[in-house]
Write a protein that holds these residues in place. Structure first.
Motif, PDB file in Angstrom:
ATOM      1  N   VAL A  72       0.814  -1.207   0.000  1.00  0.00           N
ATOM      2  CA  VAL A  72       0.000   0.000   0.000  1.00  0.00           C
ATOM      3  C   VAL A  72       0.850   1.260   0.000  1.00  0.00           C
ATOM      4  N   ASP A  73       1.989   1.263   0.692  1.00  0.00           N
ATOM      5  CA  ASP A  73       2.829   2.463   0.766  1.00  0.00           C
ATOM      6  C   ASP A  73       3.374   2.851  -0.604  1.00  0.00           C
ATOM      7  N   SER A  74       4.055   1.923  -1.263  1.00  0.00           N
ATOM      8  CA  SER A  74       4.657   2.250  -2.554  1.00  0.00           C
ATOM      9  C   SER A  74       3.592   2.457  -3.622  1.00  0.00           C
ATOM     10  N   THR A  75       2.448   1.795  -3.475  1.00  0.00           N
ATOM     11  CA  THR A  75       1.360   2.008  -4.436  1.00  0.00           C
ATOM     12  C   THR A  75       0.792   3.414  -4.305  1.00  0.00           C
ATOM     13  N   LEU A 110      11.321 -12.312  -3.031  1.00  0.00           N
ATOM     14  CA  LEU A 110       9.986 -11.810  -3.353  1.00  0.00           C
ATOM     15  C   LEU A 110       9.087 -12.972  -3.739  1.00  0.00           C
ATOM     16  N   PRO A 111       8.020 -13.245  -2.974  1.00  0.00           N
ATOM     17  CA  PRO A 111       7.121 -14.342  -3.339  1.00  0.00           C
ATOM     18  C   PRO A 111       6.499 -14.122  -4.717  1.00  0.00           C
ATOM     19  N   GLN A 112       6.328 -15.195  -5.460  1.00  0.00           N
ATOM     20  CA  GLN A 112       5.741 -15.099  -6.793  1.00  0.00           C
ATOM     21  C   GLN A 112       4.359 -14.476  -6.740  1.00  0.00           C
ATOM     22  N   SER A 113       3.589 -14.795  -5.697  1.00  0.00           N
ATOM     23  CA  SER A 113       2.243 -14.242  -5.583  1.00  0.00           C
ATOM     24  C   SER A 113       2.276 -12.728  -5.431  1.00  0.00           C
ATOM     25  N   GLU A 114       3.266 -12.230  -4.660  1.00  0.00           N
ATOM     26  CA  GLU A 114       3.405 -10.787  -4.488  1.00  0.00           C
ATOM     27  C   GLU A 114       3.805 -10.123  -5.799  1.00  0.00           C
ATOM     28  N   LYS A 115       4.698 -10.760  -6.523  1.00  0.00           N
ATOM     29  CA  LYS A 115       5.107 -10.242  -7.829  1.00  0.00           C
ATOM     30  C   LYS A 115       3.923 -10.158  -8.776  1.00  0.00           C
ATOM     31  N   ASP A 116       3.149 -11.225  -8.850  1.00  0.00           N
ATOM     32  CA  ASP A 116       1.999 -11.248  -9.758  1.00  0.00           C
ATOM     33  C   ASP A 116       0.984 -10.166  -9.398  1.00  0.00           C
ATOM     34  N   GLU A 117       0.717  -9.996  -8.115  1.00  0.00           N
ATOM     35  CA  GLU A 117      -0.229  -8.969  -7.679  1.00  0.00           C
ATOM     36  C   GLU A 117       0.284  -7.576  -8.005  1.00  0.00           C
ATOM     37  N   ALA A 118       1.574  -7.357  -7.792  1.00  0.00           N
ATOM     38  CA  ALA A 118       2.161  -6.047  -8.067  1.00  0.00           C
ATOM     39  C   ALA A 118       2.080  -5.709  -9.545  1.00  0.00           C
ATOM     40  N   VAL A 119       2.369  -6.673 -10.394  1.00  0.00           N
ATOM     41  CA  VAL A 119       2.312  -6.453 -11.837  1.00  0.00           C
ATOM     42  C   VAL A 119       0.885  -6.125 -12.275  1.00  0.00           C
ATOM     43  N   LEU A 179      -1.562  -4.911 -10.483  1.00  0.00           N
ATOM     44  CA  LEU A 179      -1.998  -3.629  -9.934  1.00  0.00           C
ATOM     45  C   LEU A 179      -1.405  -2.465 -10.721  1.00  0.00           C
ATOM     46  N   ALA A 180      -0.118  -2.544 -11.042  1.00  0.00           N
ATOM     47  CA  ALA A 180       0.508  -1.482 -11.828  1.00  0.00           C
ATOM     48  C   ALA A 180      -0.173  -1.345 -13.182  1.00  0.00           C
ATOM     49  N   LYS A 181      -0.494  -2.468 -13.798  1.00  0.00           N
ATOM     50  CA  LYS A 181      -1.179  -2.447 -15.083  1.00  0.00           C
ATOM     51  C   LYS A 181      -2.541  -1.790 -14.973  1.00  0.00           C
ATOM     52  N   SER A 182      -3.274  -2.109 -13.901  1.00  0.00           N
ATOM     53  CA  SER A 182      -4.614  -1.530 -13.728  1.00  0.00           C
ATOM     54  C   SER A 182      -4.552  -0.022 -13.506  1.00  0.00           C
ATOM     55  N   MET A 183      -3.423   0.464 -12.986  1.00  0.00           N
ATOM     56  CA  MET A 183      -3.241   1.890 -12.753  1.00  0.00           C
ATOM     57  C   MET A 183      -2.740   2.626 -13.993  1.00  0.00           C
ATOM     58  N   GLY A 184      -2.390   1.872 -15.024  1.00  0.00           N
ATOM     59  CA  GLY A 184      -1.854   2.483 -16.223  1.00  0.00           C
ATOM     60  C   GLY A 184      -0.422   2.939 -16.075  1.00  0.00           C
ATOM     61  N   ALA A 185       0.301   2.369 -15.108  1.00  0.00           N
ATOM     62  CA  ALA A 185       1.681   2.778 -14.855  1.00  0.00           C
ATOM     63  C   ALA A 185       2.651   1.982 -15.712  1.00  0.00           C
ATOM     64  N   ARG A 186       3.719   2.625 -16.121  1.00  0.00           N
ATOM     65  CA  ARG A 186       4.819   1.911 -16.767  1.00  0.00           C
ATOM     66  C   ARG A 186       5.565   1.130 -15.690  1.00  0.00           C
TER      67      ARG A 186
END
Length: 266
Positions: free
Chosen positions: A23-26, A51-60, A62-69
């Motif tokens: 949540v902080d970095s997001t 870094l757990p694979q599940s955390e990586k997948d969620e981060a990717v 979420l970034a995509k849903s935000m339209g972030a590079r």
């Protein structure tokens, strides 16, 4: 406080955000996108066995849903003998690798500022990694503006971030007692153990590694549930290589491995 954050970010121009999906970095990433525009912001996700694979997948996602590079940068801290030795300063060597990789990317792309998501309460625990952040001139806008953990969640919720109430996470190495060597194999075992418990319906937990013993930490409100599911939990953790399974009656607490550094029993 959101407006204060946006005003704080606007003069920075182009930035790279040390992004983990927490949540902080997001929140920092979202604020940068709003203040500076997508073309001036890149999210950098450090990827390693910690870094757990599940955390990586969620981060990717979420970034995509935000339209972030988003750029994923492999980091090599787990190959560093100083990191593997797992002294109380381990976090410094981890962050040194991570922030150097992020700083290198930023310099190669003419980006002056690298930001992280440290908030004003993150300095209350043992945090050797902050020294690496200072040395590499990483900016921490949430900390500088006095955002508490509560402030962060409230701002994230107000901005519509779906992870505003996501439980705090930490790298897998934080489950290992100081002095026990940290290896990719060990990190994989812990990741599999925690994934098995998430599959049992637990949302927030830590599996602390003590050799053949897995010490399970869950929030106090889940202690009775864990006892009721003790057979399933025991079977799940034994399947990942543990011989013995214990439930920590003190409940889940962030940084519990640091208790030995503060004169308390872990």
């Amino acid at each position: 406080m959101i407006q204060k954050l946006l005003d704080h970010l606007r003069p920075l121009g182009r930035v790279a955000v040390a992004y983990s999906g927490g949540v902080d970095s997001t929140l920092v990433l979202k604020a940068c996108l709003d203040a500076l525009g997508r073309k001036n912001v890149v999210a950098l996700l450090a990827v390693s066995p910690s870094l757990p694979q599940s955390e990586k997948d969620e981060a990717v996602a979420l970034a995509k849903s935000m339209g972030a590079r988003l750029e994923m940068l492999p980091t090599l801290e787990v190959e560093d003998p100083a990191y593997q030795a797992n002294a109380p300063s381990r976090c410094y060597f981890c962050k040194d690798h991570v922030y150097r990789a992020l700083r290198k990317y930023a310099e190669q792309h003419d980006i002056m500022h690298v930001l992280d998501g440290m908030n004003a309460e993150d300095t209350l625990d043992v945090r050797p990694g902050r020294a690496a952040a200072r040395e590499l001139k990483i900016l921490s806008p949430l900390h500088d503006l006095g955002f508490s953990k509560k402030d962060v969640r409230e701002a994230a919720k107000a901005l519509g971030l779906p992870n505003w109430d996501k439980p705090a996470a930490a790298c897998l190495a934080s489950r290992v007692p100081y002095g026990t060597s940290v290896t990719p194999r060990l990190l994989s075992q812990i990741e599999r153990a925690e994934a098995a418990l998430f599959d049992l319906g637990f949302r927030e937990l830590r599996v602390r590694h003590h050799g053949d013993v897995a010490r399970l930490e869950v929030p106090e409100g889940d202690l009775m549930r864990a006892l009721q599911q003790r057979e399933d939990i025991t079977n799940a953790l034994r399947a990942t290589g543990y011989t013995y399974v214990t439930l920590d009656l003190a409940g889940l607490r962030s940084g519990s491995m640091n208790e030995v550094l503060k004169g308390r029993t872990a």
